[in-house]
Design an enzyme around this catalytic site. Structure first.
Site, PDB file in Angstrom:
ATOM      1  N   GLY A   1       0.832  -1.207   0.000  1.00  0.00           N
ATOM      2  CA  GLY A   1       0.000   0.000   0.000  1.00  0.00           C
ATOM      3  C   GLY A   1       0.862   1.250   0.000  1.00  0.00           C
ATOM      4  O   GLY A   1       0.622   2.189   0.756  1.00  0.00           O
TER       5      GLY A   1
ATOM      6  N   ARG B   1       0.151   5.842  -1.780  1.00  0.00           N
ATOM      7  CA  ARG B   1      -0.521   7.026  -1.221  1.00  0.00           C
ATOM      8  C   ARG B   1      -0.215   7.118   0.271  1.00  0.00           C
ATOM      9  O   ARG B   1       0.255   6.144   0.869  1.00  0.00           O
ATOM     10  CB  ARG B   1      -2.044   6.915  -1.387  1.00  0.00           C
TER      11      ARG B   1
ATOM     12  N   ASN C   1       1.875  -2.109   5.464  1.00  0.00           N
ATOM     13  CA  ASN C   1       1.107  -0.871   5.626  1.00  0.00           C
ATOM     14  C   ASN C   1      -0.282  -0.930   4.990  1.00  0.00           C
ATOM     15  O   ASN C   1      -1.182  -0.216   5.419  1.00  0.00           O
ATOM     16  CB  ASN C   1       1.925   0.272   5.000  1.00  0.00           C
TER      17      ASN C   1
ATOM     18  N   SER D   1      -2.694   0.852  14.403  1.00  0.00           N
ATOM     19  CA  SER D   1      -3.555   2.036  14.560  1.00  0.00           C
ATOM     20  C   SER D   1      -3.843   2.215  16.046  1.00  0.00           C
ATOM     21  O   SER D   1      -3.772   1.243  16.821  1.00  0.00           O
ATOM     22  CB  SER D   1      -4.875   1.813  13.824  1.00  0.00           C
TER      23      SER D   1
ATOM     24  N   TYR E   1     -12.191  -3.327  12.344  1.00  0.00           N
ATOM     25  CA  TYR E   1     -10.943  -2.575  12.236  1.00  0.00           C
ATOM     26  C   TYR E   1     -10.105  -2.760  13.508  1.00  0.00           C
ATOM     27  O   TYR E   1      -8.911  -3.032  13.452  1.00  0.00           O
ATOM     28  CB  TYR E   1     -11.256  -1.099  11.982  1.00  0.00           C
ATOM     29  N   ALA E   2     -10.775  -2.642  14.672  1.00  0.00           N
ATOM     30  CA  ALA E   2     -10.060  -2.796  15.949  1.00  0.00           C
ATOM     31  C   ALA E   2      -9.409  -4.179  16.028  1.00  0.00           C
ATOM     32  O   ALA E   2      -8.236  -4.302  16.417  1.00  0.00           O
ATOM     33  CB  ALA E   2     -11.026  -2.609  17.111  1.00  0.00           C
ATOM     34  N   ALA E   3     -10.146  -5.217  15.648  1.00  0.00           N
ATOM     35  CA  ALA E   3      -9.612  -6.580  15.753  1.00  0.00           C
ATOM     36  C   ALA E   3      -8.449  -6.783  14.789  1.00  0.00           C
ATOM     37  O   ALA E   3      -7.438  -7.398  15.133  1.00  0.00           O
ATOM     38  CB  ALA E   3     -10.726  -7.594  15.473  1.00  0.00           C
TER      39      ALA E   3
ATOM     40  N   ILE F   1      -4.018  11.142  11.084  1.00  0.00           N
ATOM     41  CA  ILE F   1      -2.980  11.597  10.153  1.00  0.00           C
ATOM     42  C   ILE F   1      -3.698  12.353   9.026  1.00  0.00           C
ATOM     43  O   ILE F   1      -4.369  11.759   8.180  1.00  0.00           O
ATOM     44  CB  ILE F   1      -2.167  10.396   9.616  1.00  0.00           C
TER      45      ILE F   1
ATOM     46  N   THR G   1       5.500  -1.033  20.145  1.00  0.00           N
ATOM     47  CA  THR G   1       4.555  -0.265  19.329  1.00  0.00           C
ATOM     48  C   THR G   1       4.778   1.203  19.623  1.00  0.00           C
ATOM     49  O   THR G   1       4.708   1.613  20.796  1.00  0.00           O
ATOM     50  CB  THR G   1       3.103  -0.648  19.687  1.00  0.00           C
TER      51      THR G   1
HETATM   52  N1  LIG Z   1      -4.658   7.885   8.034  1.00  0.00           N
HETATM   53  C1  LIG Z   1      -4.692   7.684   9.330  1.00  0.00           C
HETATM   54  O1  LIG Z   1      -4.982   8.598  10.118  1.00  0.00           O
HETATM   55  C2  LIG Z   1      -4.375   6.325   9.887  1.00  0.00           C
HETATM   56  C3  LIG Z   1      -4.525   6.158  11.271  1.00  0.00           C
HETATM   57  C4  LIG Z   1      -4.224   4.930  11.826  1.00  0.00           C
HETATM   58  C5  LIG Z   1      -3.787   3.889  11.037  1.00  0.00           C
HETATM   59  N2  LIG Z   1      -3.659   4.052   9.697  1.00  0.00           N
HETATM   60  C6  LIG Z   1      -3.186   2.892   8.937  1.00  0.00           C
HETATM   61  O2  LIG Z   1      -2.109   3.266   8.101  1.00  0.00           O
HETATM   62  C7  LIG Z   1      -2.090   2.451   6.933  1.00  0.00           C
HETATM   63  C8  LIG Z   1      -2.044   3.360   5.711  1.00  0.00           C
HETATM   64  O3  LIG Z   1      -3.163   4.200   5.745  1.00  0.00           O
HETATM   65  P1  LIG Z   1      -3.325   5.525   4.882  1.00  0.00           P
HETATM   66  O4  LIG Z   1      -4.176   6.408   5.689  1.00  0.00           O
HETATM   67  O5  LIG Z   1      -2.011   5.984   4.397  1.00  0.00           O
HETATM   68  O6  LIG Z   1      -4.186   4.911   3.694  1.00  0.00           O
HETATM   69  P2  LIG Z   1      -4.482   5.409   2.200  1.00  0.00           P
HETATM   70  O7  LIG Z   1      -4.034   6.819   2.019  1.00  0.00           O
HETATM   71  O8  LIG Z   1      -5.917   5.073   1.984  1.00  0.00           O
HETATM   72  O9  LIG Z   1      -3.566   4.454   1.324  1.00  0.00           O
HETATM   73  C9  LIG Z   1      -3.824   3.081   1.337  1.00  0.00           C
HETATM   74  C10 LIG Z   1      -2.835   2.364   0.444  1.00  0.00           C
HETATM   75  O10 LIG Z   1      -3.073   0.953   0.565  1.00  0.00           O
HETATM   76  C11 LIG Z   1      -3.350   0.404  -0.718  1.00  0.00           C
HETATM   77  N3  LIG Z   1      -4.282  -0.723  -0.577  1.00  0.00           N
HETATM   78  C12 LIG Z   1      -5.553  -0.713  -0.133  1.00  0.00           C
HETATM   79  N4  LIG Z   1      -6.063  -1.957  -0.149  1.00  0.00           N
HETATM   80  C13 LIG Z   1      -5.068  -2.766  -0.617  1.00  0.00           C
HETATM   81  C14 LIG Z   1      -4.981  -4.151  -0.880  1.00  0.00           C
HETATM   82  N5  LIG Z   1      -5.994  -4.981  -0.658  1.00  0.00           N
HETATM   83  N6  LIG Z   1      -3.814  -4.642  -1.373  1.00  0.00           N
HETATM   84  C15 LIG Z   1      -2.757  -3.823  -1.618  1.00  0.00           C
HETATM   85  N7  LIG Z   1      -2.791  -2.504  -1.383  1.00  0.00           N
HETATM   86  C16 LIG Z   1      -3.941  -1.978  -0.893  1.00  0.00           C
HETATM   87  C17 LIG Z   1      -3.911   1.566  -1.525  1.00  0.00           C
HETATM   88  O11 LIG Z   1      -3.803   1.298  -2.926  1.00  0.00           O
HETATM   89  P3  LIG Z   1      -5.086   1.529  -3.916  1.00  0.00           P
HETATM   90  O12 LIG Z   1      -5.421   2.968  -3.777  1.00  0.00           O
HETATM   91  O13 LIG Z   1      -4.624   1.158  -5.257  1.00  0.00           O
HETATM   92  O14 LIG Z   1      -6.158   0.638  -3.374  1.00  0.00           O
HETATM   93  C18 LIG Z   1      -2.995   2.699  -1.027  1.00  0.00           C
HETATM   94  O15 LIG Z   1      -1.732   2.609  -1.659  1.00  0.00           O
HETATM   95  C19 LIG Z   1      -3.361   1.594   6.982  1.00  0.00           C
HETATM   96  O16 LIG Z   1      -3.037   0.311   7.422  1.00  0.00           O
HETATM   97  C20 LIG Z   1      -4.238   2.323   7.998  1.00  0.00           C
HETATM   98  O17 LIG Z   1      -5.115   1.427   8.651  1.00  0.00           O
HETATM   99  C21 LIG Z   1      -3.944   5.254   9.103  1.00  0.00           C
END
Ligand SMILES: NC(=O)c1ccc[n+]([C@@H]2O[C@H](COP(=O)([O-])OP(=O)(O)OC[C@H]3O[C@@H](n4cnc5c(N)ncnc54)[C@H](OP(=O)(O)O)[C@@H]3O)[C@@H](O)[C@H]2O)c1
Length: 249
Positions: free
Chosen positions: A11, A14, A92, A144, A157-159, A190, A239
């Site tokens: 992932g 982005r 990620n 998270s 999501y929590a699990a 974020i 963590t």
């Molecule tokens: N943003 C926050 O505040 C926040 C907070 C806590 C935790 N997180 C965690 O941080 C991580 C990244 O989050 P983000 O906010 O940066 O997300 P994001 O901006 O939505 O980016 C998600 C990335 O994951 C890829 N992706 C989604 N489903 C996928 C799959 N099945 N296989 C391969 N790639 C996949 C997407 O590609 P496509 O676009 O091509 O699908 C994209 O590159 C996640 O695990 C999220 O749970 C984020």
């Protein structure tokens, strides 16, 4: 520095994943990023990373579902053949959506566990033998704040994120003697990633009331935590909470 090193960021096209992929490129690694469907974002990410590399580095884009073990096997083979043995793995890739117990379907549950949690196991299982051979490895799982307490998004999501912390600790215990560290980062709020990136400035400003510091987080805050883990051979099984103080233990 990471010259001659090979990194995989799931992932990584982005948000947080792209921030981490770019820092790995800047440190000298060759980097493979995976993504699921957004080709335009993937091309843009590749361009950004290619602007940062020198002639000894490569950037690889891999399209496919990180929650599909066969796709992961295929992706790993490609990385191994084109870039070499993987030294750094960042699990990620994740999906985030809000649903209550009543609304959640079995397929919502299965998909979330598969993509957010099982993907980390699939990728780790592929790269660990090579890391053991090299007596070096860094695995960082992006969890998270939802893993730490009641999630605002829902039980699925929590699990999935709490599961990542269990995986992290077990792997850290098993792999430490091989020079492989396994850690997690648990972000919250974020603003330039995931669902928050689509919010209006006004909506994002409302999140400031939830944290202890004057601002909410950004991708760079998570990247700094990642860099610390990357260069800390004596830190494993932890963590790092990157959340403005919203959750403390
Ligand atoms: N943003 C926050 O505040 C926040 C907070 C806590 C935790 N997180 C965690 O941080 C991580 C990244 O989050 P983000 O906010 O940066 O997300 P994001 O901006 O939505 O980016 C998600 C990335 O994951 C890829 N992706 C989604 N489903 C996928 C799959 N099945 N296989 C391969 N790639 C996949 C997407 O590609 P496509 O676009 O091509 O699908 C994209 O590159 C996640 O695990 C999220 O749970 C984020």
């Amino acid at each position: 520095m990471m010259e001659q090193m090979v990194a995989v960021v799931t992932g990584g096209t982005r948000g947080i994943g792209l921030g981490i992929a770019k820092t790995l490129v800047k440190q000298g690694a060759s980097v493979a990023v995976t993504y699921k469907e957004d080709d335009a974002a993937a091309r843009k990410a590749k361009d950004q990373m290619e602007n940062l590399i020198d002639e000894k580095q490569e950037v690889l884009l891999l399209k496919g579902d990180a929650g599909d073990p066969e796709a992961v096997k295929e992706h790993h083979r490609e990385v191994h053949d084109k870039l070499g043995s993987v030294n750094v793995l960042v699990n990620n890739a994740g999906i985030m959506f809000k649903k209550s117990f009543e609304e959640l379907t079995i397929s919502d549950w299965d998909n979330t566990i598969r993509i957010n949690l099982s993907s980390a196991f699939y990728w780790s299982a592929q790269v660990i033998p090579g890391m053991k051979n090299q007596k070096y490895g860094r695995i960082v799982n992006i969890a998270s704040v939802a893993a730490r307490g009641p999630s605002v998004l829902g039980p699925h999501y929590a699990a999935s994120k709490a599961g990542l912390l269990g995986l992290t600790k077990f792997a850290a215990r098993d792999l430490g003697s091989f020079g492989i560290t396994v850690n997690a980062i648990a972000p919250a709020f974020i603003e330039d990633a995931g669902i928050f990136a689509e919010w209006s400035d006004e909506q994002r400003a409302s999140l400031k009331d939830k944290v202890l510091v004057p601002q909410i987080g950004n991708v760079e805050d998570v990247v700094r935590a990642f860099e610390y883990l990357l260069y800390s051979p004596f830190v494993t099984g932890v963590t790092l909470d990157v959340n403005g103080g919203v959750f403390m233990i």
